[in-house]
Enzyme design. Structure first.
Site, PDB file in Angstrom:
ATOM      1  N   GLN A  77     -15.016  -8.821 -24.475  1.00 43.53           N
ATOM      2  CA  GLN A  77     -14.999  -7.556 -23.735  1.00 43.53           C
ATOM      3  C   GLN A  77     -13.720  -6.804 -24.055  1.00 43.53           C
ATOM      4  O   GLN A  77     -12.630  -7.295 -23.837  1.00 43.53           O
ATOM      5  CB  GLN A  77     -15.066  -7.822 -22.231  1.00 43.53           C
ATOM      6  CG  GLN A  77     -14.998  -6.543 -21.415  1.00 43.53           C
ATOM      7  CD  GLN A  77     -14.999  -6.799 -19.920  1.00 43.53           C
ATOM      8  OE1 GLN A  77     -15.338  -7.873 -19.452  1.00 43.53           O
ATOM      9  NE2 GLN A  77     -14.598  -5.792 -19.166  1.00 43.53           N
ATOM     10  N   CYS A  83     -18.387  -5.680 -18.434  1.00 43.96           N
ATOM     11  CA  CYS A  83     -18.616  -7.108 -18.209  1.00 43.96           C
ATOM     12  C   CYS A  83     -20.059  -7.436 -17.859  1.00 43.96           C
ATOM     13  O   CYS A  83     -20.577  -8.483 -18.267  1.00 43.96           O
ATOM     14  CB  CYS A  83     -17.671  -7.649 -17.146  1.00 43.96           C
ATOM     15  SG  CYS A  83     -17.858  -6.866 -15.521  1.00 43.96           S
ATOM     16  N   HIS A 139     -16.227  -8.414 -11.492  1.00 44.75           N
ATOM     17  CA  HIS A 139     -16.400  -8.921 -12.849  1.00 44.75           C
ATOM     18  C   HIS A 139     -17.634  -9.817 -12.921  1.00 44.75           C
ATOM     19  O   HIS A 139     -17.877 -10.626 -12.029  1.00 44.75           O
ATOM     20  CB  HIS A 139     -15.147  -9.700 -13.246  1.00 44.75           C
ATOM     21  CG  HIS A 139     -15.101 -10.101 -14.675  1.00 44.75           C
ATOM     22  ND1 HIS A 139     -15.184  -9.195 -15.714  1.00 44.75           N
ATOM     23  CD2 HIS A 139     -14.975 -11.324 -15.248  1.00 44.75           C
ATOM     24  CE1 HIS A 139     -15.099  -9.851 -16.865  1.00 44.75           C
ATOM     25  NE2 HIS A 139     -14.983 -11.141 -16.609  1.00 44.75           N
ATOM     26  N   ASP A 154     -17.167 -15.560 -20.486  1.00 37.66           N
ATOM     27  CA  ASP A 154     -16.393 -14.495 -19.861  1.00 37.66           C
ATOM     28  C   ASP A 154     -15.821 -13.666 -20.998  1.00 37.66           C
ATOM     29  O   ASP A 154     -14.975 -14.139 -21.759  1.00 37.66           O
ATOM     30  CB  ASP A 154     -15.273 -15.090 -19.001  1.00 37.66           C
ATOM     31  CG  ASP A 154     -14.446 -14.035 -18.288  1.00 37.66           C
ATOM     32  OD1 ASP A 154     -14.494 -12.841 -18.680  1.00 37.66           O
ATOM     33  OD2 ASP A 154     -13.736 -14.395 -17.337  1.00 37.66           O
TER      34      ASP A 154
END
Length: 200
Positions: A77, A83, A139, A154
């Site tokens: 990201q 996200c 997030h 992530d």
């Protein structure tokens, strides 16, 4: 570049050109009986949580646990508010063989175009495809069973985190256990939400 914050709803799969019987369902809780209500099979779980100082400190400690391999599709990201889209891409890309895509699917086209790219190259390819939006303090991350290993994806990290062995029958329970650890770190926080990608 900033993106518009994403909301997961049943229409999102159709808009991305993913057809068939896979859909996102809300997970009403991360404990025993609540998890049994999640339809099976389930191939991915997405967690939405508030960004806090405790979380950022934990991520710094977790940086040395990055792992992955050629079987894992990872996208970094770089754009604010992307996200949700990146978690969704991680969920679908790491289950691509299970999915059915419509002709002209935007998501399949992106996955095909970026299959041989590095995570940074994939990010640059994605970056130019979305309008700007308002900054949010939440997030999304994704948990996926990739070849019997529970990975946490992530996009703010440099790669996925492997949480150990899992299997189709225990995937939701195994992922929920990791999600609960996020909640335990944020004792005064209640703004958590999760969805599972399930076959209906």
């Amino acid at each position: 570049m900033e993106w518009t914050a994403m909301e997961i709803n049943p229409e999102i799969m159709r808009k991305l050109g993913v057809s068939g019987r896979w859909r996102f369902v809300d997970i009403l809780g991360l404990e025993g009986e609540q998890l049994t209500a999640v339809p099976k099979p389930s191939c991915a779980l997405m967690l939405l949580f508030p960004l806090t100082q405790q979380h950022e400190a934990f991520r710094t400690q977790q940086a040395n646990k990055i792992s992955g391999g050629s079987d894992v599709y990872f996208l970094k990201q770089v754009a604010s508010n992307s996200c949700g889209t990146i978690a969704l891409v991680h969920a679908i890309a790491n289950n691509k063989a299970k999915m059915t895509f419509e002709n002209g699917s935007v998501l399949k086209t992106f996955l095909d175009e970026t299959a041989g790219m590095s995570p940074d190259e994939r990010s640059k390819h994605l970056e130019g495809n979305k309008p700007e939006g308002e900054q949010v303090n939440f997030h999304f991350i994704a948990f996926v069973n990739v070849n019997g290993q529970l990975y946490e994806f992530d996009g703010k990290m440099n790669g996925p985190v492997n949480h150990g062995a899992t299997k189709d029958e225990t995937f939701v329970t195994d992922a929920a256990k990791v999600c609960r650890s996020f909640m335990e770190r944020e004792k005064d926080e209640v703004r958590f939400s999760a969805v599972a990608l399930c076959q209906s």
